[in-house]
Design an enzyme around this catalytic site. Sequence first.
Site, PDB file in Angstrom:
ATOM      1  N   GLY A   1     -21.073 -64.782  85.285  1.00  0.00           N
ATOM      2  CA  GLY A   1     -20.647 -66.178  85.425  1.00  0.00           C
ATOM      3  C   GLY A   1     -20.735 -66.640  86.866  1.00  0.00           C
ATOM      4  O   GLY A   1     -21.755 -66.475  87.532  1.00  0.00           O
ATOM      5  N   GLY A   2     -19.606 -67.212  87.357  1.00  0.00           N
ATOM      6  CA  GLY A   2     -19.583 -67.772  88.714  1.00  0.00           C
ATOM      7  C   GLY A   2     -19.892 -66.739  89.768  1.00  0.00           C
ATOM      8  O   GLY A   2     -20.415 -67.068  90.847  1.00  0.00           O
TER       9      GLY A   2
END
Length: 515
Positions: A170-171
């Site tokens: 993800g991030g």
Amino acid sequence: MHSEKLKNFLHKRRQAEQSGGEEKIQSQHEKGKLTARERIDLLLDESSFTEIDALVTHHYYEFDMQNKKFFGDGVVTGYGTINGRKVFLFAYDFTVLGGTLSEMGAKKITKVMEHATRVGCPIIGIIDSGGARIQEGILSLDGFASIFYHNQLASGVVPQITCSIGPSAGGAVYSPAMTDFVIMVDKISTMFVTGPEVVKTVLGEEVSFDELGGAMSHGKISGVSHFVAKNEYQCMDTVKSLLSYMPQNNTEEPPIVDTGDDPNRLDNNLINIVPENPLQPYDMKEIIHSIVDNHQFFEIHELFAQNVIVGFGRLHGKTVGIVANQPMVLAGALDIDSSNKASRFVRLCDCYNIPIVTLVDTPGYMPGTHQEHGGIIRHGSKLLYAYCEATVPKITIIIGKAYGGAYIAMGSKNLGTDMNYAWPTAQIAVLGSEAAVRIMNRKEIETAKDPISLKKQLVDNFTEKFANPYVAASYGTIDTVIDPAETRPVIIRALEGLTNKRERRIPRKHGNINL
Ligand code: HXC
């Protein structure tokens, strides 16, 4: 009374040092991974680490999180030295809630990034994380946003290096992508925006973690990773080597090393590396190795877009960035990936006051629908932009073919290159002789009594007249033709001549590179 307080403090400090606890540390080791603190010990000079924010915890109470508090909150941050040079770092701690990013974790990371940027020191990020901490929702997403913001603020000010060792989901993948270098460890690292489960749900595709976002996938195919290390030890060694070629920040020069190699060293064998038949490939790395101090070339992006070579070397002890076509792969033609690879490297060198040496042997930009539809115009133009933008000393040597747009792109004179040299083997032309004759003399050849011999004659004629460095030298776009044996001393003298080069451009917010 005081002794109670001290005891209490020492207890907290011990707890902080134990991160997620014995069981989690053991599980980390069973996965073949070191812990955040072990990684820091491996990277930094002995006893040089000073931790910051060891007693930070999250302040979140939903999802029973009040019972899942750990000192440090999933990331170890601080500063120390690598071979005596100060660096700031953060290492995600997978033993604490899977190294997920919380609001407070993000504050810890951005704090060291701010310190590093203010004092002008490199930032090393060690990633081993499940990404945004799901329980914290928007707080954790905002945390990532603030890290990206600081990545951008630090970009071009201090070197930023990422060691991706473990999952990076993800991030957690985007911050590394905004840094100067990403190092992944084979079989341990994975980087993906969405994991195999989501891929299966959304696209119905079955893919393993490693195939989707493993070190080899990103090292060879996507180019996200600049280096694929065999293990964590090699990963840390790569960081150390990288830093040895880089300055602390954009106001400094890279360190000068006494390499002991003779700046006037000649290599009479250099010309023999290039085959007489220009269609026959050869390994450009042999030429690079011969030129640089002690034959030591530190290649970057070695597995990705191998038709262009980029990396660091030293010449008379000073760091140079080398960009070279590789005739062994796709004949050294420039395609989308190689254009991206080379442009990013040229911009990196320019940020950090590293002179650029370009070695040219390329038949041109790669033709075809795949490249055109993929945006070779857009991506290829980045290389032009990057060379034009770079104000560090730029030196180009044309070794073999330098045709068309690729001649221009590979550091040609009018892109602002300071010194342009060519070997006698250089062929500088708009097109190769065959292609040029096919276009210029098509009708004449078609109507000739003996088209084959006419074509041969025209090709030979074109080759003799134009496929050489002397036309360019007569216009001064090649400063001089050199004996290949003298390549190393010629470049070193050029670099000496260009010491203290200053080039000021019209002030502006920033240019608009064709991303
Ligand atoms: C909260 C998480 C978590 C997460 C893992 N954990 N990811 N907790 N939020 N995102 C927790 C697990 O529940 C577990 O807790 C511990 O971390 C270790 O995880 P495991 O799954 O046991 O470890 P492993 O088998 O090694 O697998 C690691 C993993 C997997 C590959 C990272 O956990 C995973 O796929 N996590 C989800 C990754 C993801 O999709 N992240 C995207 C978040 S969204 P316990 O208590 O059991 O130890 C995002 C958007 C930002 O980041 C976008 C910005 C542009």
